[in-house]
Write an enzyme that holds these catalytic residues in place. Structure first.
Site, PDB file in Angstrom:
ATOM      1  N   GLY A  91     -40.571  16.536 -29.281  1.00 59.05           N
ATOM      2  CA  GLY A  91     -42.060  16.956 -28.983  1.00 59.05           C
ATOM      3  C   GLY A  91     -42.393  16.732 -27.397  1.00 59.05           C
ATOM      4  O   GLY A  91     -41.522  17.146 -26.458  1.00 59.05           O
ATOM      5  N   SER A  92     -43.569  16.472 -27.052  1.00 60.06           N
ATOM      6  CA  SER A  92     -44.026  16.534 -25.615  1.00 60.06           C
ATOM      7  C   SER A  92     -43.269  15.618 -24.723  1.00 60.06           C
ATOM      8  O   SER A  92     -43.062  14.416 -25.398  1.00 60.06           O
ATOM      9  CB  SER A  92     -45.388  16.552 -25.690  1.00 60.06           C
ATOM     10  OG  SER A  92     -45.895  15.208 -25.936  1.00 60.06           O
ATOM     11  N   THR A  93     -43.412  15.689 -23.567  1.00 66.19           N
ATOM     12  CA  THR A  93     -42.675  14.615 -22.634  1.00 66.19           C
ATOM     13  C   THR A  93     -43.798  13.469 -22.492  1.00 66.19           C
ATOM     14  O   THR A  93     -43.187  12.251 -22.569  1.00 66.19           O
ATOM     15  CB  THR A  93     -42.626  15.098 -21.377  1.00 66.19           C
ATOM     16  OG1 THR A  93     -41.468  16.027 -21.371  1.00 66.19           O
ATOM     17  CG2 THR A  93     -42.431  13.949 -20.215  1.00 66.19           C
ATOM     18  N   GLU A 133     -46.215  22.720 -18.758  1.00 65.64           N
ATOM     19  CA  GLU A 133     -45.543  23.435 -19.900  1.00 65.64           C
ATOM     20  C   GLU A 133     -46.873  24.001 -20.750  1.00 65.64           C
ATOM     21  O   GLU A 133     -47.753  23.286 -21.026  1.00 65.64           O
ATOM     22  CB  GLU A 133     -44.633  22.504 -20.692  1.00 65.64           C
ATOM     23  CG  GLU A 133     -44.143  23.155 -22.010  1.00 65.64           C
ATOM     24  CD  GLU A 133     -43.369  22.235 -22.633  1.00 65.64           C
ATOM     25  OE1 GLU A 133     -43.632  21.144 -22.768  1.00 65.64           O
ATOM     26  OE2 GLU A 133     -42.316  22.521 -23.330  1.00 65.64           O
ATOM     27  N   LYS A 167     -41.038  12.732 -40.449  1.00 68.62           N
ATOM     28  CA  LYS A 167     -42.651  13.107 -40.377  1.00 68.62           C
ATOM     29  C   LYS A 167     -42.725  14.692 -39.837  1.00 68.62           C
ATOM     30  O   LYS A 167     -42.388  14.503 -38.505  1.00 68.62           O
ATOM     31  CB  LYS A 167     -43.367  12.027 -39.476  1.00 68.62           C
ATOM     32  CG  LYS A 167     -44.860  12.240 -39.555  1.00 68.62           C
ATOM     33  CD  LYS A 167     -45.802  11.615 -38.585  1.00 68.62           C
ATOM     34  CE  LYS A 167     -45.778  12.623 -37.534  1.00 68.62           C
ATOM     35  NZ  LYS A 167     -46.700  13.873 -37.549  1.00 68.62           N
ATOM     36  N   CYS A 203     -39.808  24.983 -26.496  1.00 71.67           N
ATOM     37  CA  CYS A 203     -39.773  24.120 -25.316  1.00 71.67           C
ATOM     38  C   CYS A 203     -38.761  24.574 -24.230  1.00 71.67           C
ATOM     39  O   CYS A 203     -38.916  24.156 -23.185  1.00 71.67           O
ATOM     40  CB  CYS A 203     -39.168  22.540 -25.625  1.00 71.67           C
ATOM     41  SG  CYS A 203     -37.566  22.690 -26.859  1.00 71.67           S
ATOM     42  N   GLU A 260     -35.804  15.077 -27.379  1.00 69.27           N
ATOM     43  CA  GLU A 260     -36.044  16.444 -26.908  1.00 69.27           C
ATOM     44  C   GLU A 260     -37.121  16.838 -26.548  1.00 69.27           C
ATOM     45  O   GLU A 260     -38.084  16.788 -27.522  1.00 69.27           O
ATOM     46  CB  GLU A 260     -35.668  17.316 -28.023  1.00 69.27           C
ATOM     47  CG  GLU A 260     -34.053  17.100 -28.691  1.00 69.27           C
ATOM     48  CD  GLU A 260     -32.870  17.448 -27.479  1.00 69.27           C
ATOM     49  OE1 GLU A 260     -33.430  18.218 -26.437  1.00 69.27           O
ATOM     50  OE2 GLU A 260     -31.746  17.403 -27.697  1.00 69.27           O
ATOM     51  N   GLY A 301     -42.828  11.675 -25.859  1.00 68.96           N
ATOM     52  CA  GLY A 301     -41.647  10.959 -25.692  1.00 68.96           C
ATOM     53  C   GLY A 301     -41.479   9.575 -24.771  1.00 68.96           C
ATOM     54  O   GLY A 301     -40.890   8.601 -25.012  1.00 68.96           O
TER      55      GLY A 301
END
Lengths: 300, 492
Positions: free
Chosen positions: B250-252, B403, B198, B306, B272, B255
């Site tokens: 993507g973002s923490t 971030e 996706k 990132c 990641e 995740g």
């Protein structure tokens, strides 16, 4: 009348092993450890969440020194553990026999296997970086190297069931984690904690710095969730967590570990099925390592 | 007689710079963009089972480029079923044959790289200079590299006869749409898995174009499936019971949510996630090179990286010198049309991202940091943000902790190497770090101390398919790239 018949055995008070010392539990409580027939063997300290947090502090404090020592030195320390165990082989065989309700011969074989396992991991300390790291041939003028590093503090739920779990299983989860420079906090097998608590005594006399291994006995339902949710634990080994639902079940612990994105080693689907006598591969050694890649330009 | 005061024609100057003549790449090179797209499932472009459609816009012009389907649970079901069906034959194929498909894909990407670079630039907003010179060469290189692994897996160091996992569900971000696709798909296919991918909802076009490349390469149907949509589609994919492996970049926060969602399942997971990298400049660093590295570290891809070097840690004794040089260099950055070959900084990917950057930089000022940007004109339409520098930043400031994912650099100082390490590691993230010094022993000491998956010494933001990439701590787990990148797709 024989003199020995009147002599009363001196029983040992089992204690936790935390930060290289042997504290009683802060709970001030113990629980009864029995053999399979319900016969009382000893009282074990009922380790608590607070004991677990104290152990994490000790483990964190030990990371820098232990990960900073040379791999050669770590190997010698692990080998020293095997040496110390060899001298107390009979004691451990007796504890394993009553803990797991098996015969003396089988118990001795399990202890021998555990000693050999320390020797196997002692030999890995200065080789793992060579199989897990490498130079990378990048398409450019760079020196580029990947090396493995310890993750940090590893929380371990020691095996709680299955043949050999109380000692061989315990050694099989502790040794690979510390071989690579991590420090650990271990929830011992709740129903069979005596070999684990005695192992603490061996580790304390094996040149292993205090805090590298910390052993807590008690209810895993208290200890395991504390490890999984702790902000300062970097990885959890859920080997001994039951795979199905219930308090302290693996899924719940894993979800809790996700909050801080801990590395997780999941349990086998059937914890009874795990055969600890089978020679281990490198999985557990590699599970608690991070790969660091360093780049530098090449030029004059 | 009036004196003619007009001098000989002077070069046009703007902001003290010589103006370049426009050097636009032709948007037509992107090839035909359809007005609407469905999914790519089982080797065919198919309509969504739902009626909801999303729009992807060119962030530089705000023009709608195309409509695409919001993937439903049913769509995800179909795609996973197609991947499952294809898995039997694909995993049984000799590795040498799988390799040839991947080599074909690498070659077609090289052949069509200009088309893909322009399309990526239009959909993402990143400068053509970067898509052409960085993204596309790396995309082709990744397929080329992993192609070679397909028939050599026994030698990868994970034991003999390692097995694929099955169907991989992969969710990728919008900052490097094609590169992230390559990082995910190439190792998955090389190891014998099939995939459902996706792409991000703001950048689906190059993934859909990649589907055409799979067809050109004759890749068996169902080996690669692309389902478009937003986070709802992603959640349907990562939670799908018949997916064996989840890979997410993507973002923490997302995740973390995925890790929770997968707890108790046997699905393998690699993540990641975010970063807040320290770029550390010592007083003996070659200043001009360090400044180039700082600029590349934070302004590459508009800071949508990132592993961006978003915290500059500069040794106190050279602070003024470094900042003066950095500001001079930032004055020369050209912000504007991503398709102009002279552009250094393109458009911010979306209005939502722009507002997040705006919000965080406002917090930086409100918390007492000093803001500086070069004088530069921004286009009237589109999403833009000036390259921005904050000085007087403390470790507690949000701009030093969170971030930002934009062209915003926070400057902190240090006195000793130990203090630099302390500050650099003072973050829950651990993705990357930079070290600038001429002293070799200090580089190696710093590299040892830094809790980061990638350490760039006297360079920054370098990538290569042979080089493992990934984070410590809350930057995620697993590595992509190199021999290590295979492990995520193997049962070992």
């Amino acid at each position: 009348m024989s003199e020995t018949s009147t002599r009363l055995d001196v029983l040992k008070t089992y204690k936790l092993y935390v930060g290289g010392k042997f504290p009683r539990s802060e709970s001030g409580r113990v629980y009864e450890v029995t053999d399979s027939k319900g016969q009382w063997l000893a009282n074990a300290p009922l380790g608590t969440r607070k004991d677990t947090r104290d152990a994490v502090l000790a483990a964190r404090a030990a990371v820098k020194g232990w990960s900073g020592t040379t791999a050669y030195n770590r190997g010698q320390v692990l080998y020293r553990v095997a040496e110390m165990l060899q001298g107390r082989r009979e004691q451990f065989a007796a504890e394993v026999a009553v803990s797991e309700n098996i015969g003396a011969k089988k118990a001795a074989a399990l202890v021998d296997a555990a000693i050999d396992r320390w020797v196997w991991y002692a030999g890995w300390t200065d080789k793992v970086a060579q199989i897990a790291g490498n130079g990378n041939p990048v398409a450019g003028p760079f020196f580029n190297l990947s090396v493995p590093e310890p993750t940090g503090v590893v929380g371990i739920v020691a095996p709680q069931a299955g043949y050999g779990h109380s000692f061989l299983g315990l050694v099989s989860v502790i040794a690979p984690a510390i071989a690579t420079g991590n420090t650990v906090v271990v929830a011992a097998a709740a129903d069979a904690p005596l070999p684990a608590l005695s192992l603490g005594e061996v580790l304390a006399t094996s040149d292993l710095p205090g805090g590298v291994v910390n052993i807590i006995s008690g209810r895993t339902a208290d200890i395991a969730p504390t490890l999984a949710s702790h902000q300062d634990v970097n990885a959890v080994d859920l080997t001994g967590a039951i795979a199905t639902d219930g308090p302290g079940a693996a899924a719940e612990l894993e979800a809790s570990a996700a909050d801080t994105l801990k590395r997780v080693v999941r349990p086998e689907v059937d914890p009874f099925a795990q055969d600890w006598t089978v020679a281990p591969g490198t999985d557990r050694l590699l599970s608690f390592l991070e790969t660091k890649t360093v780049w530098h330009p090449i030029g004059i | 007689m009036a004196k003619n005061t007009k001098k000989a024609e002077e070069p046009v100057r703007k902001n003290g710079l010589f103006e370049y003549a426009p050097a636009p790449e032709s948007p037509a090179a992107a090839g035909d963009i359809a007005t609407s797209y469905g999914h790519f499932i089982g080797g065919e472009f198919v309509d969504s089972s739902g009626s909801e459609a999303l729009k992807t816009v060119n962030p530089a012009t705000e023009q709608v480029l195309a409509e695409f389907a919001q993937g439903t649970e049913e769509d995800v079901d179909r795609a996973v079923a197609a991947a499952r069906k294809a898995f039997t034959d694909w995993s049984a194929l000799p590795g040498s044959e799988r390799a040839k498909y991947l080599f074909r894909i690498a070659r077609i990407i090289q052949e069509r790289s200009r088309e893909l670079a322009v399309l990526e630039s239009i959909d993402n907003g990143k400068p053509i200079r970067e898509t052409r010179d960085v993204d596309l060469p790396l995309v082709a290189a990744h397929f080329f590299y992993y192609a070679g692994w397909a028939d050599k897996l026994d030698f990868a160091g994970y034991g003999a006869n390692p097995r694929p996992l099955g169907v991989a569900g992969q969710v990728i971000p919008w900052n490097f749409p094609l590169l992230m696709l390559a990082w995910k798909i190439a190792p998955a296919l090389a190891t014998g898995n099939t995939v459902v991918l996706k792409p991000a909802e703001t950048t689906p076009l190059t993934a859909l174009r990649f589907a055409e490349i799979c067809r050109q390469a004759g890749l068996p149907k169902g080996v690669v499936n692309i389902v478009t949509g937003d986070g709802r589609t992603g959640a349907a994919l990562t939670s799908h019971p018949d997916v064996n492996k989840v890979a997410f970049t993507g973002s923490t926060p997302v995740g973390r949510a995925i890790a929770k969602q997968l707890a108790g399942t046997r699905k393998k997971l690699s993540l990641e996630l975010g970063g807040k990298a320290a770029n550390i400049v010592f007083d003996d660093a070659p200043i001009d090179q360090a400044v180039e590295g700082i600029v590349n570290g934070i302004f590459f891809n508009q800071g949508h990286v990132c592993c961006a070097g978003s915290r500059l840690l500069v040794q106190e004794s050279v602070q003024d010198e470094v900042l003066d040089a950095l500001k001079r260099r930032m004055d020369t950055l050209r912000v504007g049309d991503p398709l102009d070959k002279n552009t250094d900084i393109g458009a911010i990917n979306s209005a939502a991202q722009l507002s997040r950057i705006t919000e965080l930089t406002a917090a930086g000022e409100a918390e007492g940091a000093e803001r500086w940007s070069p004088a530069c004109d921004l286009p009237g339409t589109g999403f833009w943000f000036k390259p921005t520098l904050f000085t007087g930043v403390s470790q507690a400031h949000r701009i030093a902790r969170e971030e930002i994912f934009g062209p915003v650099l926070s400057v902190l100082t240090f006195r000793t190497p130990a203090e630099a390490v302390e500050k650099a590691n003072n973050t829950p993230y651990g993705l990357s770090a930079g070290v600038w010094t001429e002293k070799g022993s200090r580089i190696l000491w710093m590299a040892n101390q830094l809790k980061a998956g990638v350490v760039w010494a006297n360079t920054f933001n370098k990538f290569d398919p042979t080089s493992p990439f990934g984070g410590y701590k809350e930057s995620g787990y697993g590595r992509e790239g190199g021999r290590h990148g295979l492990e995520a797709y193997l049962d070992v």
